[in-house]
Design a protein around this motif. Structure first.
Motif, PDB file in Angstrom:
ATOM      1  N   GLU A  74       7.441  10.594   1.481  1.00  0.00           N
ATOM      2  CA  GLU A  74       6.406   9.667   1.003  1.00  0.00           C
ATOM      3  C   GLU A  74       6.832   8.223   1.232  1.00  0.00           C
ATOM      4  OE1 GLU A  74       3.465   9.049  -2.876  1.00  0.00           O
ATOM      5  OE2 GLU A  74       5.148  10.453  -2.983  1.00  0.00           O
ATOM      6  N   LEU A  75       8.103   7.936   0.974  1.00  0.00           N
ATOM      7  CA  LEU A  75       8.615   6.594   1.228  1.00  0.00           C
ATOM      8  C   LEU A  75       8.606   6.315   2.732  1.00  0.00           C
ATOM      9  CD1 LEU A  75       9.929   3.986   0.236  1.00  0.00           C
ATOM     10  CD2 LEU A  75      12.138   5.166   0.212  1.00  0.00           C
ATOM     11  N   ASN A  76       8.955   7.310   3.524  1.00  0.00           N
ATOM     12  CA  ASN A  76       8.941   7.140   4.972  1.00  0.00           C
ATOM     13  C   ASN A  76       7.528   6.845   5.477  1.00  0.00           C
ATOM     14  OD1 ASN A  76      10.187   7.473   7.733  1.00  0.00           O
ATOM     15  ND2 ASN A  76       8.670   9.113   7.816  1.00  0.00           N
ATOM     16  N   ALA A  77       6.537   7.487   4.873  1.00  0.00           N
ATOM     17  CA  ALA A  77       5.149   7.248   5.284  1.00  0.00           C
ATOM     18  C   ALA A  77       4.755   5.792   5.039  1.00  0.00           C
ATOM     19  CB  ALA A  77       4.211   8.187   4.521  1.00  0.00           C
ATOM     20  N   ILE A  78       5.245   5.220   3.945  1.00  0.00           N
ATOM     21  CA  ILE A  78       4.961   3.811   3.648  1.00  0.00           C
ATOM     22  C   ILE A  78       5.606   2.923   4.703  1.00  0.00           C
ATOM     23  CG2 ILE A  78       5.366   1.937   2.001  1.00  0.00           C
ATOM     24  CD1 ILE A  78       5.338   4.064  -0.230  1.00  0.00           C
ATOM     25  N   VAL A  79       6.874   3.186   5.002  1.00  0.00           N
ATOM     26  CA  VAL A  79       7.610   2.384   5.984  1.00  0.00           C
ATOM     27  C   VAL A  79       6.922   2.439   7.339  1.00  0.00           C
ATOM     28  CG1 VAL A  79       9.782   2.156   7.239  1.00  0.00           C
ATOM     29  CG2 VAL A  79       9.815   2.672   4.786  1.00  0.00           C
ATOM     30  N   ASN A 131       0.744   5.629  -7.556  1.00  0.00           N
ATOM     31  CA  ASN A 131       0.427   4.333  -6.956  1.00  0.00           C
ATOM     32  C   ASN A 131       1.721   3.731  -6.401  1.00  0.00           C
ATOM     33  OD1 ASN A 131      -0.388   1.791  -6.229  1.00  0.00           O
ATOM     34  ND2 ASN A 131      -1.307   1.261  -8.196  1.00  0.00           N
ATOM     35  N   THR A 132       1.844   3.730  -5.093  1.00  0.00           N
ATOM     36  CA  THR A 132       3.089   3.273  -4.459  1.00  0.00           C
ATOM     37  C   THR A 132       2.987   1.843  -3.938  1.00  0.00           C
ATOM     38  OG1 THR A 132       2.376   4.265  -2.356  1.00  0.00           O
ATOM     39  CG2 THR A 132       3.763   5.617  -3.813  1.00  0.00           C
ATOM     40  N   ASP A 133       1.986   1.097  -4.380  1.00  0.00           N
ATOM     41  CA  ASP A 133       1.787  -0.253  -3.840  1.00  0.00           C
ATOM     42  C   ASP A 133       2.908  -1.218  -4.218  1.00  0.00           C
ATOM     43  OD1 ASP A 133      -0.448   0.259  -2.381  1.00  0.00           O
ATOM     44  OD2 ASP A 133      -1.877  -0.431  -3.889  1.00  0.00           O
ATOM     45  N   ARG A 134       3.553  -0.996  -5.358  1.00  0.00           N
ATOM     46  CA  ARG A 134       4.664  -1.889  -5.722  1.00  0.00           C
ATOM     47  C   ARG A 134       5.831  -1.713  -4.751  1.00  0.00           C
ATOM     48  NH1 ARG A 134       6.053  -1.430 -12.005  1.00  0.00           N
ATOM     49  NH2 ARG A 134       6.373   0.731 -11.392  1.00  0.00           N
ATOM     50  N   VAL A 135       6.133  -0.470  -4.425  1.00  0.00           N
ATOM     51  CA  VAL A 135       7.175  -0.213  -3.429  1.00  0.00           C
ATOM     52  C   VAL A 135       6.727  -0.730  -2.068  1.00  0.00           C
ATOM     53  CG1 VAL A 135       8.410   1.592  -2.172  1.00  0.00           C
ATOM     54  CG2 VAL A 135       8.191   1.736  -4.649  1.00  0.00           C
ATOM     55  N   ARG A 136       5.461  -0.540  -1.741  1.00  0.00           N
ATOM     56  CA  ARG A 136       4.921  -1.014  -0.459  1.00  0.00           C
ATOM     57  C   ARG A 136       5.101  -2.522  -0.320  1.00  0.00           C
ATOM     58  NH1 ARG A 136       0.918   0.524   3.445  1.00  0.00           N
ATOM     59  NH2 ARG A 136       0.882   2.566   2.448  1.00  0.00           N
ATOM     60  N   ALA A 140       7.178  -3.955   2.708  1.00  0.00           N
ATOM     61  CA  ALA A 140       6.469  -4.837   3.637  1.00  0.00           C
ATOM     62  C   ALA A 140       7.152  -6.194   3.739  1.00  0.00           C
ATOM     63  CB  ALA A 140       5.021  -5.007   3.179  1.00  0.00           C
ATOM     64  N   HIS A 141       7.721  -6.672   2.635  1.00  0.00           N
ATOM     65  CA  HIS A 141       8.428  -7.961   2.663  1.00  0.00           C
ATOM     66  C   HIS A 141       9.612  -7.890   3.626  1.00  0.00           C
ATOM     67  CE1 HIS A 141      10.103 -11.742   0.937  1.00  0.00           C
ATOM     68  NE2 HIS A 141      11.245 -11.159   1.256  1.00  0.00           N
ATOM     69  N   GLU A 142      10.380  -6.822   3.559  1.00  0.00           N
ATOM     70  CA  GLU A 142      11.554  -6.706   4.441  1.00  0.00           C
ATOM     71  C   GLU A 142      11.146  -6.469   5.894  1.00  0.00           C
ATOM     72  OE1 GLU A 142      14.212  -7.694   3.197  1.00  0.00           O
ATOM     73  OE2 GLU A 142      13.461  -7.633   1.147  1.00  0.00           O
ATOM     74  N   LEU A 143      10.152  -5.632   6.112  1.00  0.00           N
ATOM     75  CA  LEU A 143       9.677  -5.416   7.479  1.00  0.00           C
ATOM     76  C   LEU A 143       9.053  -6.688   8.039  1.00  0.00           C
ATOM     77  CD1 LEU A 143       8.103  -1.832   7.229  1.00  0.00           C
ATOM     78  CD2 LEU A 143      10.212  -2.493   8.386  1.00  0.00           C
ATOM     79  N   ALA A 144       8.485  -7.513   7.171  1.00  0.00           N
ATOM     80  CA  ALA A 144       7.894  -8.783   7.608  1.00  0.00           C
ATOM     81  C   ALA A 144       8.956  -9.703   8.194  1.00  0.00           C
ATOM     82  CB  ALA A 144       7.187  -9.465   6.436  1.00  0.00           C
ATOM     83  N   HIS A 145      10.158  -9.679   7.631  1.00  0.00           N
ATOM     84  CA  HIS A 145      11.244 -10.494   8.186  1.00  0.00           C
ATOM     85  C   HIS A 145      11.533 -10.085   9.635  1.00  0.00           C
ATOM     86  CE1 HIS A 145      12.321 -12.930   4.785  1.00  0.00           C
ATOM     87  NE2 HIS A 145      12.598 -11.896   4.002  1.00  0.00           N
ATOM     88  N   HIS A 146      11.487  -8.774   9.899  1.00  0.00           N
ATOM     89  CA  HIS A 146      11.698  -8.308  11.271  1.00  0.00           C
ATOM     90  C   HIS A 146      10.515  -8.697  12.159  1.00  0.00           C
ATOM     91  CE1 HIS A 146      15.397  -6.025  10.753  1.00  0.00           C
ATOM     92  NE2 HIS A 146      14.905  -5.463   9.659  1.00  0.00           N
ATOM     93  N   ILE A 183       2.863 -11.985   4.193  1.00  0.00           N
ATOM     94  CA  ILE A 183       2.644 -10.814   5.034  1.00  0.00           C
ATOM     95  C   ILE A 183       2.640  -9.553   4.188  1.00  0.00           C
ATOM     96  CG2 ILE A 183       3.607  -9.432   6.915  1.00  0.00           C
ATOM     97  CD1 ILE A 183       4.729 -12.068   8.065  1.00  0.00           C
ATOM     98  N   ALA A 184       3.573  -9.474   3.237  1.00  0.00           N
ATOM     99  CA  ALA A 184       3.639  -8.305   2.361  1.00  0.00           C
ATOM    100  C   ALA A 184       2.368  -8.176   1.530  1.00  0.00           C
ATOM    101  CB  ALA A 184       4.862  -8.406   1.451  1.00  0.00           C
ATOM    102  N   ALA A 185       1.870  -9.299   1.021  1.00  0.00           N
ATOM    103  CA  ALA A 185       0.627  -9.270   0.238  1.00  0.00           C
ATOM    104  C   ALA A 185      -0.543  -8.792   1.092  1.00  0.00           C
ATOM    105  CB  ALA A 185       0.344 -10.654  -0.339  1.00  0.00           C
ATOM    106  N   ALA A 186      -0.550  -9.186   2.374  1.00  0.00           N
ATOM    107  CA  ALA A 186      -1.611  -8.731   3.276  1.00  0.00           C
ATOM    108  C   ALA A 186      -1.543  -7.229   3.505  1.00  0.00           C
ATOM    109  CB  ALA A 186      -1.518  -9.472   4.607  1.00  0.00           C
ATOM    110  N   CYS A 187      -0.355  -6.646   3.312  1.00  0.00           N
ATOM    111  CA  CYS A 187      -0.186  -5.196   3.442  1.00  0.00           C
ATOM    112  C   CYS A 187      -0.584  -4.450   2.177  1.00  0.00           C
ATOM    113  CB  CYS A 187       1.266  -4.864   3.799  1.00  0.00           C
ATOM    114  SG  CYS A 187       1.762  -5.415   5.450  1.00  0.00           S
TER     115      CYS A 187
END
Length: 266
Positions: A74-79, A131-136, A140-146, A183-187
């Protein structure tokens, strides 16, 4: 697909341009004066980074849990979903790391290899089965840096001389954090409450108290910060204050006319 460049914070655009121009000019001056000595330095640097990357990978794969289809699906699906939305050609390897109770997450890159590290205590604080939006938001914040190139080796190398100019490097880093937040908020486009709660959880570090934390009361804390010392604390920091980050996130949602889930349901 989310346009990363359109979501860059205006401050990052300014500081990024300044750092690249200043860094580029300094490098040009150094190269013109000492071409061979610079090349002589870059080769050992590349070797050192490669060796460090190999040691880091050995430690990471040997002592942390990699997120994939077979592990934490489930976490992988978010990533994977966030990575696709941000247009990443290759989603960074993501790991859950036992950091001894620290609540944080990191975007890391060694030369061409990208990683996202999620500290287990932070995942525990944020995870909700329904509801996994908090983890998302954090992923998303870390992936946004990339996606935004904040950990790009060559861009970092170009800007490196500018980072030694007093306060400029810290200002650029703060602007990058604001960009990653946007960017994370947009996700998490329709769950403003989850996005804000994720950030407040980073501040409180308490799973028990998070549901009872008042966002409005937390934002008002910014008004109690001494003006002069608040300014000094800010310009010396690599991250904006959490109170300011939450105010900026809410402003971003307001400008995009995004309403909380509860308000939409009404």
């Amino acid at each position: 697909m989310i346009s990363v460049n359109e979501l860059r914070h205006p401050k990052e655009k300014l500081y990024r341009l300044i750092c690249m121009v200043v860094g580029g000019l300094i490098w040009v001056g150094l190269l013109l004066g000492t071409v061979f000595s610079i090349l002589f330095m870059l080769l050992p640097l590349a070797l050192i980074l490669w060796i460090a990357g190999r040691f880091f990978r050995a430690t990471l794969f040997g002592n942390s849990v990699m997120v994939n289809e077979q592990q934490y699906a489930e976490l992988n699906a978010i990533v994977q979903d966030v990575g696709q939305k941000l247009g990443l050609s290759r989603v960074p390897d993501t790991f859950v790391v036992n950091a001894g109770g620290l609540t944080n997450a990191l975007a890391v890159k060694f030369l061409s290899t990208q990683y996202v590290l999620l500290f287990s205590s932070l995942v525990d604080l944020l995870w909700e089965d329904k509801n996994t939006d908090r983890v998302r938001m954090i992923v998303a914040h870390e992936l946004a840096h990339h996606a935004a190139g904040h950990v790009n080796f060559w861009v970092g190398l170009l800007m490196k001389p500018a980072m030694f100019i007093p306060f400029l490097g810290a200002a650029y880093n703060r602007s990058c954090e604001l960009t990653a937040d946007r960017i994370a908020a947009a996700c998490v486009p329709v769950n403003r409450d989850a996005a804000v709660t994720a950030m407040i959880t980073l501040a409180s570090g308490s799973q028990v108290l998070t549901p009872h934390t008042s966002v409005e009361a937390f934002k008002r804390q910014e008004q109690q910060i001494p003006m002069v010392f608040g300014f000094l604390q800010e310009i010396l920091s690599s991250h904006p204050r959490m109170t300011k980050r939450i105010l900026a996130i809410e402003k971003f949602y307001d400008t995009r006319s995004v309403q909380p889930v509860a308000a939409q349901a009404a």
